[in-house]
Structure formats: structure tokens, C-alpha cells
Scaffold this motif. Structure first.
Motif, PDB file in Angstrom:
ATOM      1  N   GLU A 105       0.836  -1.201   0.000  1.00  0.00           N
ATOM      2  CA  GLU A 105       0.000   0.000   0.000  1.00  0.00           C
ATOM      3  C   GLU A 105       0.868   1.247   0.000  1.00  0.00           C
ATOM      4  N   SER A 106       0.414   2.239  -0.706  1.00  0.00           N
ATOM      5  CA  SER A 106       1.052   3.562  -0.769  1.00  0.00           C
ATOM      6  C   SER A 106       2.539   3.486  -1.080  1.00  0.00           C
ATOM      7  N   GLY A 107       2.929   2.654  -2.018  1.00  0.00           N
ATOM      8  CA  GLY A 107       4.326   2.573  -2.406  1.00  0.00           C
ATOM      9  C   GLY A 107       5.215   1.855  -1.422  1.00  0.00           C
ATOM     10  N   LYS A 108       4.625   1.137  -0.477  1.00  0.00           N
ATOM     11  CA  LYS A 108       5.407   0.393   0.514  1.00  0.00           C
ATOM     12  C   LYS A 108       4.988  -1.068   0.507  1.00  0.00           C
ATOM     13  N   LEU A 109       5.959  -1.925   0.652  1.00  0.00           N
ATOM     14  CA  LEU A 109       5.735  -3.358   0.774  1.00  0.00           C
ATOM     15  C   LEU A 109       6.084  -3.734   2.207  1.00  0.00           C
ATOM     16  N   LYS A 110       5.092  -4.247   2.943  1.00  0.00           N
ATOM     17  CA  LYS A 110       5.284  -4.578   4.352  1.00  0.00           C
ATOM     18  C   LYS A 110       5.187  -6.088   4.532  1.00  0.00           C
ATOM     19  N   LEU A 111       6.313  -6.719   4.894  1.00  0.00           N
ATOM     20  CA  LEU A 111       6.345  -8.138   5.224  1.00  0.00           C
ATOM     21  C   LEU A 111       6.218  -8.261   6.734  1.00  0.00           C
ATOM     22  N   LYS A 112       5.229  -9.056   7.190  1.00  0.00           N
ATOM     23  CA  LYS A 112       4.991  -9.221   8.626  1.00  0.00           C
ATOM     24  C   LYS A 112       5.174 -10.679   9.007  1.00  0.00           C
ATOM     25  N   ASN A 113       5.830 -10.906  10.135  1.00  0.00           N
ATOM     26  CA  ASN A 113       6.022 -12.231  10.685  1.00  0.00           C
ATOM     27  C   ASN A 113       5.448 -12.207  12.101  1.00  0.00           C
ATOM     28  N   ILE A 114       4.275 -12.825  12.278  1.00  0.00           N
ATOM     29  CA  ILE A 114       3.554 -12.782  13.546  1.00  0.00           C
ATOM     30  C   ILE A 114       3.691 -14.131  14.234  1.00  0.00           C
ATOM     31  N   THR A 115       4.154 -14.121  15.494  1.00  0.00           N
ATOM     32  CA  THR A 115       4.262 -15.337  16.290  1.00  0.00           C
ATOM     33  C   THR A 115       3.169 -15.310  17.344  1.00  0.00           C
ATOM     34  N   LYS A 116       2.345 -16.391  17.375  1.00  0.00           N
ATOM     35  CA  LYS A 116       1.214 -16.485  18.302  1.00  0.00           C
ATOM     36  C   LYS A 116       1.277 -17.798  19.070  1.00  0.00           C
ATOM     37  N   ILE A 117       0.662 -17.824  20.242  1.00  0.00           N
ATOM     38  CA  ILE A 117       0.453 -19.078  20.962  1.00  0.00           C
ATOM     39  C   ILE A 117      -0.702 -19.779  20.263  1.00  0.00           C
ATOM     40  N   ALA A 118      -0.505 -21.021  19.844  1.00  0.00           N
ATOM     41  CA  ALA A 118      -1.496 -21.723  19.022  1.00  0.00           C
ATOM     42  C   ALA A 118      -2.827 -21.925  19.747  1.00  0.00           C
ATOM     43  N   SER A 119      -2.796 -22.247  21.018  1.00  0.00           N
ATOM     44  CA  SER A 119      -4.034 -22.567  21.730  1.00  0.00           C
ATOM     45  C   SER A 119      -4.911 -21.346  21.997  1.00  0.00           C
ATOM     46  N   SER A 120      -4.306 -20.199  22.243  1.00  0.00           N
ATOM     47  CA  SER A 120      -5.084 -19.014  22.615  1.00  0.00           C
ATOM     48  C   SER A 120      -5.062 -17.906  21.566  1.00  0.00           C
ATOM     49  N   GLU A 121      -4.237 -18.045  20.513  1.00  0.00           N
ATOM     50  CA  GLU A 121      -4.090 -17.026  19.472  1.00  0.00           C
ATOM     51  C   GLU A 121      -3.530 -15.699  20.012  1.00  0.00           C
ATOM     52  N   LYS A 122      -2.924 -15.718  21.208  1.00  0.00           N
ATOM     53  CA  LYS A 122      -2.327 -14.500  21.760  1.00  0.00           C
ATOM     54  C   LYS A 122      -1.002 -14.236  21.068  1.00  0.00           C
ATOM     55  N   ILE A 123      -0.790 -12.988  20.718  1.00  0.00           N
ATOM     56  CA  ILE A 123       0.410 -12.587  19.980  1.00  0.00           C
ATOM     57  C   ILE A 123       1.606 -12.504  20.925  1.00  0.00           C
ATOM     58  N   ILE A 124       2.723 -13.109  20.516  1.00  0.00           N
ATOM     59  CA  ILE A 124       3.970 -13.041  21.270  1.00  0.00           C
ATOM     60  C   ILE A 124       4.852 -11.924  20.710  1.00  0.00           C
ATOM     61  N   SER A 125       4.994 -11.903  19.383  1.00  0.00           N
ATOM     62  CA  SER A 125       5.812 -10.857  18.764  1.00  0.00           C
ATOM     63  C   SER A 125       5.401 -10.668  17.304  1.00  0.00           C
ATOM     64  N   ILE A 126       5.717  -9.494  16.788  1.00  0.00           N
ATOM     65  CA  ILE A 126       5.508  -9.179  15.372  1.00  0.00           C
ATOM     66  C   ILE A 126       6.799  -8.552  14.857  1.00  0.00           C
ATOM     67  N   ASN A 127       7.331  -9.118  13.787  1.00  0.00           N
ATOM     68  CA  ASN A 127       8.513  -8.570  13.115  1.00  0.00           C
ATOM     69  C   ASN A 127       8.074  -7.994  11.783  1.00  0.00           C
ATOM     70  N   TYR A 128       8.567  -6.803  11.471  1.00  0.00           N
ATOM     71  CA  TYR A 128       8.230  -6.119  10.234  1.00  0.00           C
ATOM     72  C   TYR A 128       9.480  -5.936   9.381  1.00  0.00           C
ATOM     73  N   PHE A 129       9.320  -6.057   8.078  1.00  0.00           N
ATOM     74  CA  PHE A 129      10.345  -5.673   7.113  1.00  0.00           C
ATOM     75  C   PHE A 129       9.605  -4.822   6.097  1.00  0.00           C
ATOM     76  N   ILE A 130       9.817  -3.515   6.134  1.00  0.00           N
ATOM     77  CA  ILE A 130       9.050  -2.575   5.332  1.00  0.00           C
ATOM     78  C   ILE A 130       9.968  -1.929   4.300  1.00  0.00           C
ATOM     79  N   ILE A 131       9.602  -2.055   3.032  1.00  0.00           N
ATOM     80  CA  ILE A 131      10.402  -1.486   1.953  1.00  0.00           C
ATOM     81  C   ILE A 131       9.628  -0.354   1.289  1.00  0.00           C
ATOM     82  N   ASP A 132      10.255   0.807   1.200  1.00  0.00           N
ATOM     83  CA  ASP A 132       9.701   1.919   0.434  1.00  0.00           C
ATOM     84  C   ASP A 132      10.150   1.698  -1.004  1.00  0.00           C
ATOM     85  N   ILE A 133       9.226   1.327  -1.865  1.00  0.00           N
ATOM     86  CA  ILE A 133       9.539   0.940  -3.233  1.00  0.00           C
ATOM     87  C   ILE A 133      10.094   2.117  -4.041  1.00  0.00           C
TER      88      ILE A 133
END
Length: 171
Positions: A105-133
Motif C-alpha cells: 500500500e502507498s508505495g510500501k511493501l510490508k512483510l509481517k512475521n507474527i508469532t502467536k500461541i497456538a491454543s489461545s491465538e495471543k500474539i507473542i511478537s511481530i517482526n516487520y520488514f518494510i520497503i519503500d519501493i
């Protein structure tokens, strides 16, 4: 007069879909027969180097390299496929989900890596790699959630690295 409202809405929807495709076209053209090589200095490591003139130069951080390619509907960041979902066991032997997604979106490519606990779907961490094209720059950021603050929303993720990208032709 009543027919003007649906026509106006139709034009608004069409112009929005055309605008959203423009960013996608830019991304497609960027990765046509090429890939991005991105790099930055990271970490707290410090070293010193004596130049030819005898001057001492200070360096900080370790240089990190990232290779981003596109094959069909998938992106690959250093060989890791986006989008993809994997199940893993954490060091505490808890089953976790690792969801990799991307957004354009808006000339940016955002790669997200989300780690969650499988049983509760609670988020542990989110890593972003955002490129301004357009600028060919990138940012790496991370949001970590501690056990007592899992539902806390962090609007300003901690920036881990930033740098420049260069377009390389696939030979």
C-alpha cells in the motif's frame, strides 16, 4: 438526481481500485527479472580500523544483508516464504504459530512475521520488514509482547535496523 449518487459511488470505487493497483504494478515492475539486495549496520559491536593515511576510523554494528525476491504470488526474504503459516514448539515447549503475510500500500511493501500461541491465538511478537519501493529504503522493526501485557497495542514498534536497497538483475 437519484441516479447521480450510484454513478458517483461507482466512479469512487473504480478510482480507488485503479489507485490500489498502481502500487501493485510498481511492485510487479520492480521485481520483473530482478531482486532487491538490502543492507544495513546492526548491533552494538564496535571496531576500529586504521586507514592508509594512519587515521583511526570507528565502525559500529555488524553489516547485515537481505535478499528479497518475488516468484508468482509469493515473496522470499532470505529464502523465507511470504505468505506462509508454520507450527513450531517454543523453548518452553509451547506450540506456536508463525504467520508470515505481506501487504502492499502507498508505495510500501510490508512483510509481517507474527508469532502467536497456538491454543489461545495471543500474539507473542511481530517482526516487520518494510520497503519503500520508490526510495528503495527499508526498515526492520519488532513488537514484543510480555506475558502480562499481551493485549497491549504498541503503535511505535522498536526499530531494529534501517538501510538502503539496490535492484539487481537476475542473470
Amino acid at each position: 438526481m437519484k441516479f447521480l449518487i450510484p454513478i458517483t459511488l461507482l466512479f469512487a470505487v473504480l478510482s480507488h481500485s485503479l489507485n490500489s493497483k498502481e502500487g501493485s504494478d510498481t511492485t510487479d515492475l520492480l521485481f520483473e527479472d530482478s531482486y532487491l539486495n538490502c543492507g544495513s549496520r546492526e548491533g552494538r559491536f564496535k571496531s576500529f580500523e586504521i586507514g592508509r593515511s594512519g587515521n583511526v576510523k570507528a565502525k559500529s554494528g555488524l553489516f547485515s544483508n537481505y535478499k528479497l525476491t518475488r516468484k508468482g504470488e509469493f515473496f522470499f526474504l532470505n529464502g523465507e516464504k511470504y505468505p506462509e503459516t508454520k507450527e513450531n514448539f517454543s523453548f518452553k515447549n509451547i506450540l506456536t504459530l508463525n504467520e508470515k503475510t505481506f501487504e502492499e500500500e502507498s508505495g510500501k511493501l510490508k512483510l509481517k512475521n507474527i508469532t502467536k500461541i497456538a491454543s489461545s491465538e495471543k500474539i507473542i511478537s511481530i517482526n516487520y520488514f518494510i520497503i519503500d519501493i520508490n526510495e528503495l529504503t527499508f526498515n526492520r522493526a519488532q513488537e514484543n509482547y510480555t506475558e502480562g501485557e499481551i493485549d497491549k497495542i504498541i503503535f511505535d514498534p522498536k526499530v531494529k535496523a534501517f538501510g538502503k536497497c539496490t535492484k539487481k538483475t537476475i542473470s
